[in-house]
Design an enzyme around this catalytic site. Sequence first.
Site, mmCIF file in Angstrom:
data_model
loop_
_atom_site.group_PDB
_atom_site.id
_atom_site.type_symbol
_atom_site.label_atom_id
_atom_site.label_comp_id
_atom_site.label_asym_id
_atom_site.label_seq_id
_atom_site.Cartn_x
_atom_site.Cartn_y
_atom_site.Cartn_z
ATOM 1 N N THR A 83 0.855 -1.177 0.000
ATOM 2 C CA THR A 83 0.000 0.000 0.000
ATOM 3 C C THR A 83 0.892 1.228 0.000
ATOM 4 O O THR A 83 1.948 1.218 0.641
ATOM 5 C CB THR A 83 -0.913 0.029 1.247
ATOM 6 O OG1 THR A 83 -1.365 1.357 1.497
ATOM 7 C CG2 THR A 83 -0.202 -0.465 2.488
ATOM 8 N N CYS A 197 -1.613 4.984 -5.549
ATOM 9 C CA CYS A 197 -2.457 4.135 -4.707
ATOM 10 C C CYS A 197 -2.503 2.797 -5.412
ATOM 11 O O CYS A 197 -2.699 2.747 -6.630
ATOM 12 C CB CYS A 197 -3.852 4.722 -4.532
ATOM 13 S SG CYS A 197 -4.975 3.618 -3.643
#
Length: 232
Positions: A83, A197
């Site tokens: 992430t 992202c």
Amino acid sequence: MRTIGLIGGMSWESSAEYYRIINQETNRRLGGVHSAQCLMWSADFDEIKRLQHEGEWGRLGEEMKAAARRLERGGADFIVLCTNTMHRLADAISSAVNIPLLHIADPTADKIRAAGIERIGLLGTAFTMEHDFYKGRLQQHHGLDVIVPDESDRRIVHEIIYKELVLGIVRQESRQAYREVIARLIERGAQGIILGCTEIMLLVSDEDSAVPLFDTTTIHAVAAVDFALRSE
């Protein structure tokens, strides 16, 4: 082959892509029926999301440190945090274990610099676009000029991530919205765009941008294979 320790589940949609890319790349390089040696600790993203939006970064740091310790005890040789946003806690994670953390921004910056790009647009969650942990590393460690969308565009990008992409929802209307955000960054001089992202790669691809896109999920996963297969 080193054992890769993956901290995933943020969201599981992108973590599944990490697992796929890492194993496909390992097999591509080694042939036969080779696959990667890896462990994954997968978080419950509902709790992570709640703590993020409540600003409980101290509690999140403890969660991430505990995950890293589990992977180290399990035999991981290094940590891959699947992430971008949670790299806000990269230093805390690194301090909790005796194995290295492969920071997502570093291989991404290497790809950008290799492409001869200096001014780069950054898309991601509001946390990634607005806080300095990611932009600052790109600027201070790699000399890149980083720009982010304006406030209204940041809101669009963030909401599509949390209301759609983390749930695996891909809508044409959202793809068009991202195309328009990207176009406005290009108008401001962006020579490339970071998909900062790990879910954004589910929505947009090279055909959605007039400048190169840098998919952090793929870049980070391939860098993990590089490190796992590197000679001692």
